[in-house]
Scaffold this active site. Structure first.
Site, short mmCIF file in Angstrom:
data_model
loop_
_atom_site.label_atom_id
_atom_site.label_comp_id
_atom_site.label_asym_id
_atom_site.label_seq_id
_atom_site.Cartn_x
_atom_site.Cartn_y
_atom_site.Cartn_z
N SER A 228 0.84 -1.19 0.00
CA SER A 228 0.00 0.00 0.00
C SER A 228 0.87 1.24 0.00
CB SER A 228 -0.89 0.03 1.25
OG SER A 228 -0.11 0.34 2.40
N ASP A 229 0.34 2.34 -0.54
CA ASP A 229 0.94 3.62 -0.24
C ASP A 229 0.75 3.83 1.26
OD1 ASP A 229 2.14 6.10 -0.42
OD2 ASP A 229 0.99 6.72 -2.17
N TRP A 230 1.54 4.71 1.83
CA TRP A 230 1.57 4.87 3.29
C TRP A 230 0.24 5.41 3.80
CZ3 TRP A 230 5.25 2.48 1.45
CH2 TRP A 230 6.39 2.12 2.14
N GLY A 231 -0.52 4.53 4.45
CA GLY A 231 -1.82 4.91 4.97
C GLY A 231 -2.96 4.74 4.01
#
Length: 751
Positions: A228-231
């Site tokens: 995932s992208d961060w968050g």
């Protein structure tokens, strides 16, 4: 590492734990089973490795590293080999710093010049973006370090990027926004793919089984892991089922517990979890088992950064051949960026550069005037000093562009203007000094109201830590500019095809321009632009001749070879970027006027001529057919266009393509008669009904009737009638229409 054995010996909690980070940058280890802890790091134009107080937005310090030119610059090199070398250097640095995966390259399409993160992205054109990404990935991974191509997919703005839905039709998604990823993933095989924050047609990218499994893995053959992208995770279990293997950063154990509970209550099959863990462990093993002794070669890589930027800068304007400057020319460098260049963007890609080479340092002894501050308002004292210095010089070189506050990750620009104090500086200097040159430092297109007031414009983009050295080398002819624009510079923001639909209302953003992004739109509208896609000048001249095709007629399964001669007709060695576009004249589907399908960068000495060869496969001619769910190249004529920019086509040849299968056609009671007449297998069947309708529409012999109903009107009315209209105009008997539809469907199958 025996991955299968390790998974069999893992506890459920350990397997769930492998699917999220230990902290901001590290993946968890399982010491008892020999699984090491590995680290990932931001990129993509340098190593932003953080150890303590890690964050994903660049707020805390990272190690000192080399800042290479950003993607907005390197894409303009159109140089596959150069991008491979850049990747090799970053791979070496990752090995030296024990980083297993570098987060990049970023290939999202430059839909609007306002996107705050455009400086990290390659191009408005998916073919160019994918080719640059492919070379970058192969370079990094040649050092046994992984890449994470990002942000998958349709992440084209910063506004509400974590929740907004990118709304588009299937052809637009496939031909523009997924195409930038497709070739790079299929051919370069990145170790990981980073999914984007946003939703696509209402569904979060992190939860899209169609995107992460059906397209990415089943269609494209991706065998790495998706992070995932961060968050970016909305629902962890749903994401895991969809194909999201790794959540970053750490979740504090919360989502690990959700995975464990889902397995225990039967809502998640443990085999799905095992598959995700296997994908992650295989890449951990690929890195751990191929650790290399490497040094962080600061000086060597600084020189590479300078070379890359020199190859990437674009000479936009050069009236009266003012450039290159003579070494003994009485010049003044004006502008804060001459002393303190802006060479990278803000946010997660921000590099803690170990050194910076300014233009003033590269040209010792040259006169300098600051001219402006980073505030927007003009400073009269600084302006007066700059104007006086320009009066007393033979040439004024103004270093200008966008300050850090104007473009960054996290927010989009609201306009395309430069700071007013810089525009005013350029206007005033140009009034007193006819020999004015502007050097630009910016991450995306700007409006240039003073274009005709200056003699030359050199676009450096955000050129990395050696940007000043590269600029001086180009200004004084130690190097010949050879970059070409990877995006269009419109006359004004309002001309951009996404203008009315960017950035949306915060909930959704409609990609109403469809396929017509960048030059595809400006071509279709016959609209003047400031500088077209592919534009770039040189200190020498080139001629193109003798365009030849390996065959004039081909099957869609064949490969077409295109050759031509390119000659340096000037007095200085230089490099030319030869661009090949394809135009579809079959009119089977709505297509752009032309699309980039190959390119070559060639180095030529004065008077030297070389043969350029490029190949085209079916994909170069094809469009995505949503009915067939596949790429389709229609039978008919295509034109091969070769030029020095999208607006300067120099050579043309036509090729006839025969499709190996008929175009898709849904046959039911609503199918237009005209579509059936175009199909050789169906035309004879429907022709008899066409004749009867024409008779039913028979004209009176009166003059008034002939004026009111022309043959063309009758023809157009008939071809646009749906089959069901035969009931009304031919009084078909019950069941006769259904029988006709079935007959047509069977004829199509047999064909």
């Amino acid at each position: 590492m025996d991955v299968k054995r390790i998974i069999n010996e893992m506890t459920l909690e350990e397997k769930a734990g492998m699917c999220s980070g230990k902290d901001s940058w590290r993946l968890k280890s399982v010491e008892r089973l020999g699984v090491p802890e590995v680290m990932v790091s931001d990129g993509p134009h340098g190593l932003r490795k953080q150890m303590e107080k890690g964050d994903h937005l660049g707020m805390n310090d990272s190690i000192r590293a080399v800042c290479f030119p950003t993607a907005c610059a390197t894409a303009c090199s159109f140089d596959r080999e150069l991008l491979h070398r850049l990747g090799e250097a970053i791979g070496e640095e990752c090995q030296a710093e024990n980083v297993s995966v570098i987060l990049g390259p970023a290939v999202n399409i430059k839909r609007s010049p306002l996107c705050g993160r455009n400086f990290e992205y390659f191009s408005e054109d998916p073919y160019l973006a994918s080719e640059m990404a492919k070379s970058h990935i192969c370079g990094v991974q040649s050092k046994h370090v992984g890449t994470s191509i990002k942000h998958f997919a349709a992440n084209n703005q910063e506004y509400r990027r974590m929740s907004c839905s990118s709304e588009m039709d299937e052809r637009t998604l496939r031909e523009i926004y997924l195409a930038a990823f497709e070739s790079a993933i299929k051919e370069a095989k990145p170790w990981t793919v980073m999914c984007s924050y946003n939703r696509i047609n209402g569904e979060y990218a992190s939860e899209s089984h169609r995107l992460l499994t059906e397209i990415l893995r089943e269609e494209w053959g991706f065998d790495g892991y998706v992070m995932s992208d961060w968050g970016a995770v909305a629902d962890r279990v749903t994401g895991l089922k969809a194909g999201l293997d790794l959540e970053m950063p750490a979740s504090g154990g919360l989502t690990d517990a959700e995975i464990v509970e889902a397995v225990r209550n039967g809502s998640l099959e443990e085999s799905v979890l095992d598959q995700a863990v296997e994908r992650i462990l295989k890449k951990i093993a690929a890195y751990a088992e191929n650790r290399q002794k490497a040094e962080f070669a600061f000086e060597r890589h600084h020189e590479l950064a300078r070379e890359i930027e020199t190859e990437s800068a674009v000479l936009l304007r050069n009236e009266d051949g003012i450039l290159p400057l003579k070494e003994d020319a009485k010049a003044v460098f004006i502008g804060l960026f001459a002393k303190e260049p802006r060479y990278q963007g803000g946010g997660s890609s921000h590099i803690n550069s170990y050194r910076t080479g300014s233009a003033l340092e590269a040209k010792p002894g040259v006169r300098y005037a600051q001219g402006y501050t980073l505030e927007d308002q003009p400073n009269e004292a600084l302006l007066a000093e700059a104007v006086q210095a320009a009066k007393e010089s033979e040439v004024a070189v103004i270093f200008a562009g966008l300050p850090d506050a104007f473009e960054s990750e996290g927010y989009d620009r609201s306009h395309m203007r430069m700071p007013e104090n810089q525009n005013e500086l350029i206007r005033r200097v140009a009034e007193v000094q006819p020999n004015t040159v502007v050097v630009l430092h910016n991450g995306s297109p700007i409006e240039i109201p003073w274009e005709n007031d200056v003699k030359a414009i050199l676009e450096m983009y955000l050129g990395g830590q050696a940007v000043g050295e590269a600029a001086v080398a180009l200004l004084y002819g130690k190097a010949n500019p050879s970059g070409k624009l990877a995006e269009t510079f419109p006359m004004r923001l309002e001309d951009n095809p996404s203008y009315l639909n960017f950035p949306g209302d915060g909930k959704t953003v409609t990609y109403a321009e469809g396929l017509f992004v960048g030059y595809r739109y400006y071509d279709a509208k016959k609209m003047a632009v400031r500088y077209p896609f592919g534009h770039g000048l040189s200190y020498t001249t080139f001629t193109y001749r003798d365009l030849k095709l390996s065959r004039k007629t081909i099957q869609d399964t064949d490969t077409l070879t295109v050759t031509l001669q390119v000659k340096n007709t000037g007095k200085m060695a230089g490099k030319e970027i030869v661009q090949l576009y394809v135009a579809d004249h079959t009119k089977t589907a709505v297509r752009p006027e032309k699309e980039l399908r190959n390119f070559v960068k060639v180095a030529l000495e004065p008077g030297e001529e070389k043969t350029i060869e490029m190949t085209l496969t079916k994909r170069a001619f094809a469009w995505y057919d949503p009915e067939r769910k596949d790429w389709y190249a229609s039978s008919g004529e295509y034109e091969i266009l070769v030029g020095s920019s999208s607006a300067k086509i120099l050579l043309r040849e036509c090729v006839e393509i025969t499709a190996s299968r008929a175009p898709s056609l849904r046959i039911d009671s609503n199918t237009p008669i005209g579509d059936l007449l175009k199909d050789p297998a169906l035309a004879p069947i429907i022709a008899e009904y066409q004749k009867k309708i024409a008779e039913a529409f028979g004209q009176s012999d009166s003059e008034a009737s002939k004026e009111a109903i022309s043959e063309e009107m009758t023809y157009q009315m008939i071809v646009n009638l749906p089959l069901r209209s035969l009931r009304s105009f031919l009084q078909l008997q019950p069941g006769e229409l259904e029988a006709l539809v079935k007959r047509l469907q069977e004829a199509r199958k047999e064909a």
